[in-house]
Design an enzyme around this catalytic site. Sequence first.
Site, PDB file in Angstrom:
ATOM      1  N   HIS A  18      -9.633   1.111   4.686  1.00 20.10           N
ATOM      2  CA  HIS A  18      -8.364   1.262   5.410  1.00 20.10           C
ATOM      3  C   HIS A  18      -8.576   2.177   6.614  1.00 20.10           C
ATOM      4  CE1 HIS A  18      -4.248   2.310   6.377  1.00 20.10           C
ATOM      5  NE2 HIS A  18      -3.882   1.237   5.704  1.00 20.10           N
TER       6      HIS A  18
ATOM      7  N   GLY B 287       5.234   1.219   4.406  1.00 20.52           N
ATOM      8  CA  GLY B 287       6.582   1.733   4.188  1.00 20.52           C
ATOM      9  C   GLY B 287       7.542   0.755   3.528  1.00 20.52           C
TER      10      GLY B 287
ATOM     11  N   GLU C 261      -5.411  -4.900  10.386  1.00 18.70           N
ATOM     12  CA  GLU C 261      -4.368  -3.900  10.613  1.00 18.70           C
ATOM     13  C   GLU C 261      -4.668  -3.156  11.913  1.00 18.70           C
ATOM     14  OE1 GLU C 261      -2.398  -2.603   6.702  1.00 18.70           O
ATOM     15  OE2 GLU C 261      -4.270  -1.508   6.811  1.00 18.70           O
TER      16      GLU C 261
ATOM     17  N   ASN D  21       0.859  -1.182   0.000  1.00 12.19           N
ATOM     18  CA  ASN D  21       0.000   0.000   0.000  1.00 12.19           C
ATOM     19  C   ASN D  21       0.895   1.232   0.000  1.00 12.19           C
ATOM     20  OD1 ASN D  21      -1.775   2.066   0.467  1.00 12.19           O
ATOM     21  ND2 ASN D  21      -2.487   1.323   2.469  1.00 12.19           N
TER      22      ASN D  21
HETATM   23  P1  13P Z   1       3.100   0.428   7.505  1.00 15.76           P
HETATM   24  O1  13P Z   1       3.606  -0.911   6.984  1.00 15.76           O
HETATM   25  O2  13P Z   1       3.835   1.580   6.927  1.00 15.76           O
HETATM   26  O3  13P Z   1       2.975   0.431   8.979  1.00 15.76           O
HETATM   27  O4  13P Z   1       1.594   0.555   6.914  1.00 15.76           O
HETATM   28  C1  13P Z   1       0.708  -0.481   7.102  1.00 15.76           C
HETATM   29  C2  13P Z   1      -0.540  -0.174   6.350  1.00 15.76           C
HETATM   30  O5  13P Z   1      -1.311   0.678   6.746  1.00 15.76           O
HETATM   31  C3  13P Z   1      -0.786  -0.927   5.123  1.00 15.76           C
HETATM   32  O6  13P Z   1      -2.063  -0.706   4.630  1.00 15.76           O
END
Ligand code: 13P
Length: 265
Positions: A98, A246, A170, A9
């Site tokens: 999300h 990230g 998440e 993402n």
């Molecule tokens: P990070 O891996 O940057 O923590 O982001 C996770 C995310 O929100 C993926 O949708």
Amino acid sequence: MRSFVIGGNWKMQILKVDEAVKAAKAIADAINGLDLTGVDVFIAPSFNALYSVGQAIKGSKLKLAAQNMYFRDNGAFTGEISPDSLLDAGCTYVLLGHSERRRIFNEDDAYINQKVKKALEKGLKPVLCIGETAKERAQGKTDEVNKTQLAGSLADVLPEQMKNVVIAYEPVWAINNKFLNPDTEIKTATPEQAEEAHIFIRKWLVEKYGQEIGGVVPIQYGGSMNAANSAGLLKIVDINGGLIGGASLKAADFKPIIEAAMGNK
Ligand code: 13P
């Protein structure tokens, strides 16, 4: 053999089309030599780059996803994007619900549910994101929040349609997002914390759709997943992939996560 869905993402992190195309090509090149049987890999660039990235990765093993969509086909909806535009760009998946959309843009379950149903009607695979905040977890509401988001966002989705749905668990407190987590230390869920939530989600899916369907809906983990912690998380039976922010922007960071999935097949 286990199967996995590994998604990148890109959020609002790569701002220019040529940079997104370059990053996507690097990932496509990095994974093309791998045996990805049973491992689906996608990236979700910003809308401005979606079509160009789609063209650049055509014919590769990398699939395309969008980060959001509207639930109507077309019309006077300023600032929105139609599922048909996503299909035109070459998308297979679309992220919906999300936590950044839920918490910053006030999307609720009823609204997300309309998008989930529309995506399925159009032949896009929704990646439905759910997860609790640090505060909700501290109040002992983790299961309740996840259950409410699942039930609301998946209302009226038929069991046979669930074959095209991916769930992304998440936990908000684990997402590398200072805006959403101003007062908490951001850290990946431990494998134990993730496992507990994934087992709860799996149980809910099986109760609702039966073992044959609910037992195989992929459940991704998302929240600070990276090369160092992915193998430990992906080992867990009910963790069927990752949604990575990230660490999905560069091939050198993303590829080891894909390889970790391959190692757990
Ligand atoms: P990070 O891996 O940057 O923590 O982001 C996770 C995310 O929100 C993926 O949708």
